[in-house]
Design an enzyme around this catalytic site. Structure first.
Site, PDB file in Angstrom:
ATOM      1  N   SER A 154       0.845  -1.200   0.000  1.00 25.90           N
ATOM      2  CA  SER A 154       0.000   0.000   0.000  1.00 25.90           C
ATOM      3  C   SER A 154       0.876   1.243   0.000  1.00 25.90           C
ATOM      4  CB  SER A 154      -0.898   0.030   1.233  1.00 25.90           C
ATOM      5  OG  SER A 154      -1.434   1.336   1.349  1.00 25.90           O
ATOM      6  N   MET A 198      -8.907   8.130  -0.165  1.00 25.05           N
ATOM      7  CA  MET A 198      -9.708   8.578   0.992  1.00 25.05           C
ATOM      8  C   MET A 198     -10.221   9.987   0.746  1.00 25.05           C
ATOM      9  SD  MET A 198      -7.353   7.173   4.083  1.00 25.05           S
ATOM     10  CE  MET A 198      -6.604   5.553   4.030  1.00 25.05           C
ATOM     11  N   MET A 232     -11.465  -5.897   5.259  1.00 29.78           N
ATOM     12  CA  MET A 232     -10.678  -4.974   6.078  1.00 29.78           C
ATOM     13  C   MET A 232     -10.410  -5.631   7.428  1.00 29.78           C
ATOM     14  SD  MET A 232     -10.163  -2.346   4.210  1.00 29.78           S
ATOM     15  CE  MET A 232      -9.202  -1.494   5.467  1.00 29.78           C
ATOM     16  N   HIS A 244      -1.115  -1.158  -4.299  1.00 28.02           N
ATOM     17  CA  HIS A 244      -2.408  -0.899  -3.645  1.00 28.02           C
ATOM     18  C   HIS A 244      -2.530   0.601  -3.413  1.00 28.02           C
ATOM     19  CE1 HIS A 244      -5.948  -1.969  -1.239  1.00 28.02           C
ATOM     20  NE2 HIS A 244      -5.542  -1.059  -0.350  1.00 28.02           N
ATOM     21  N   ASP A 265      -6.660  -6.500   4.200  1.00 28.01           N
ATOM     22  CA  ASP A 265      -6.049  -5.164   4.243  1.00 28.01           C
ATOM     23  C   ASP A 265      -6.104  -4.617   5.665  1.00 28.01           C
ATOM     24  OD1 ASP A 265      -5.230  -2.561   3.777  1.00 28.01           O
ATOM     25  OD2 ASP A 265      -6.825  -2.069   2.365  1.00 28.01           O
ATOM     26  N   ASP A 290      -4.758   3.593  -2.000  1.00 23.11           N
ATOM     27  CA  ASP A 290      -5.834   3.905  -1.050  1.00 23.11           C
ATOM     28  C   ASP A 290      -6.387   5.308  -1.256  1.00 23.11           C
ATOM     29  OD1 ASP A 290      -6.065   1.574   0.720  1.00 23.11           O
ATOM     30  OD2 ASP A 290      -3.989   2.007   1.249  1.00 23.11           O
ATOM     31  N   HIS A 305      -8.353   1.067  -4.046  1.00 19.05           N
ATOM     32  CA  HIS A 305      -9.277   0.830  -2.934  1.00 19.05           C
ATOM     33  C   HIS A 305      -9.977   2.155  -2.641  1.00 19.05           C
ATOM     34  CE1 HIS A 305      -9.589  -0.126   1.687  1.00 19.05           C
ATOM     35  NE2 HIS A 305     -10.768   0.033   1.121  1.00 19.05           N
ATOM     36  N   MET A 317     -12.205   4.519  -0.743  1.00 15.62           N
ATOM     37  CA  MET A 317     -12.880   4.793   0.532  1.00 15.62           C
ATOM     38  C   MET A 317     -13.527   6.159   0.364  1.00 15.62           C
ATOM     39  SD  MET A 317      -9.819   3.306   2.933  1.00 15.62           S
ATOM     40  CE  MET A 317      -8.647   3.384   1.583  1.00 15.62           C
TER      41      MET A 317
HETATM   42  C1  DX5 Z   1      -6.415   1.597   5.498  1.00 11.67           C
HETATM   43  C2  DX5 Z   1      -5.905   1.205   4.131  1.00 11.67           C
HETATM   44  C3  DX5 Z   1      -4.782   0.243   4.104  1.00 11.67           C
HETATM   45  C4  DX5 Z   1      -3.535   0.674   4.786  1.00 11.67           C
HETATM   46  C5  DX5 Z   1      -2.896  -0.539   5.348  1.00 11.67           C
HETATM   47  O1  DX5 Z   1      -7.606   2.273   5.352  1.00 11.67           O
HETATM   48  O2  DX5 Z   1      -6.949   0.612   3.365  1.00 11.67           O
HETATM   49  O3  DX5 Z   1      -4.491  -0.186   2.773  1.00 11.67           O
HETATM   50  O4  DX5 Z   1      -2.619   1.335   3.967  1.00 11.67           O
HETATM   51  O5  DX5 Z   1      -1.810  -0.145   6.058  1.00 11.67           O
HETATM   52  P1  DX5 Z   1      -1.055  -1.071   7.099  1.00 11.67           P
HETATM   53  O6  DX5 Z   1      -0.510  -2.234   6.303  1.00 11.67           O
HETATM   54  O7  DX5 Z   1      -0.020  -0.176   7.636  1.00 11.67           O
HETATM   55  O8  DX5 Z   1      -2.074  -1.536   8.105  1.00 11.67           O
HETATM   56 ZN    ZN Z   2      -6.496  -0.287   1.361  1.00  9.77          ZN
END
Ligand code: DX5
Ligand code: ZN
Length: 224
Positions: free
Chosen positions: A10, A39, A140, A35, A178, A37, A69, A71
């Site tokens: 990620s 947000m 998750m 990956h 994840d 993310d 991903h 969010m």
């Molecule tokens: C959290 C993200 C993850 C995050 C995981 O909302 O979806 O992908 O980056 O990070 P670690 O591996 O540090 O838990």
């Molecule tokens: Zn993620």
């Protein structure tokens, strides 16, 4: 049946000031997918990056699958924008879309693989109806929004249940996990039924990406 194992670092934990090079470095070190993310400070209490950055990674020369991903809420417009920006897989949280079936359809029509993401407390029932259409289920194992959180242990049971549901479906659906994934738990996660592993802080926070990813792969290999 599990698919061939994939490590998806990620880039939430990468160095944003040199994102293209850091993403390439983690792929050169053995990472299989990027990956990504997304947000929006609405669906989750944090803000990251959008389709322009995804496109910039492609322009930089990243050719590996980009595992987006989302969010975000609402989902559809951004999903389409990411498909146009070079995403390979696009996953979204069903709570964030009014019409989950339509969202899956538009992701696939845009030429991407579609995934549905379940928060730790979201029951597996949320995906029963769409099992015939999804390419990936993402569980998750932390509450979404931040990297570096601790793996929530009760998700282990949910992984086993999801694996049974996928196997019963007879479809090639990846099971991704994840949140809080590291060298210490990845073997148990593979054994429980995951085949696709997101890991942010455990890889980017380690001094040596290649060593950490190799250790993860060897844990997977020895877990069968
Ligand atoms: C959290 C993200 C993850 C995050 C995981 O909302 O979806 O992908 O980056 O990070 P670690 O591996 O540090 O838990
Ligand atoms: Zn993620």
């Amino acid at each position: 049946m599990k698919q061939s194992p994939v490590i998806a670092p990620s880039i939430l934990s990468a160095d944003f000031a040199r994102l293209g090079d850091d993403a390439q470095a983690v792929l050169d070190a053995g990472g299989d997918w990027v990956h990504f993310d997304v947000m929006d400070n609405h669906y989750v209490p944090n803000l990251t990056f959008g389709p322009m950055i995804c496109k910039a990674l492609r322009n930089h020369g990243i050719t590996a699958p980009i595992d987006v991903h989302l969010m975000v809420e609402p989902v559809d417009d951004l999903a389409e924008a990411f498909a146009g920006a070079g995403a390979s897989l696009i996953s979204f949280h069903p709570e964030a879309s009014r019409h989950v079936d339509r969202t899956i359809g538009l992701i696939r029509d845009a030429g991407c693989k579609a995934g549905v993401v379940l928060n730790p407390a979201t029951p597996l029932d949320a995906i029963t109806c769409v099992l015939g259409k999804v390419d990936m289920i993402l569980l998750m194992s932390v509450n979404p929004g931040f990297g570096g959180q601790k793996f929530i242990p009760y998700v282990m049971d949910k992984i086993r249940q999801a694996r049974a549901i996928i196997d019963d479906s007879g479809r090639d659906i990846r099971l991704e996990v994840d949140g809080g994934v590291d060298v210490g738990n990845i073997g148990a996660l593979y054994e429980a039924g995951c085949d696709t592993f997101v890991s942010g802080s455990a890889i980017f926070g380690s001094g040596d990406y290649a060593k950490t990813i190799a250790a993860m792969k060897s844990e997977i290999d020895s877990s069968g």
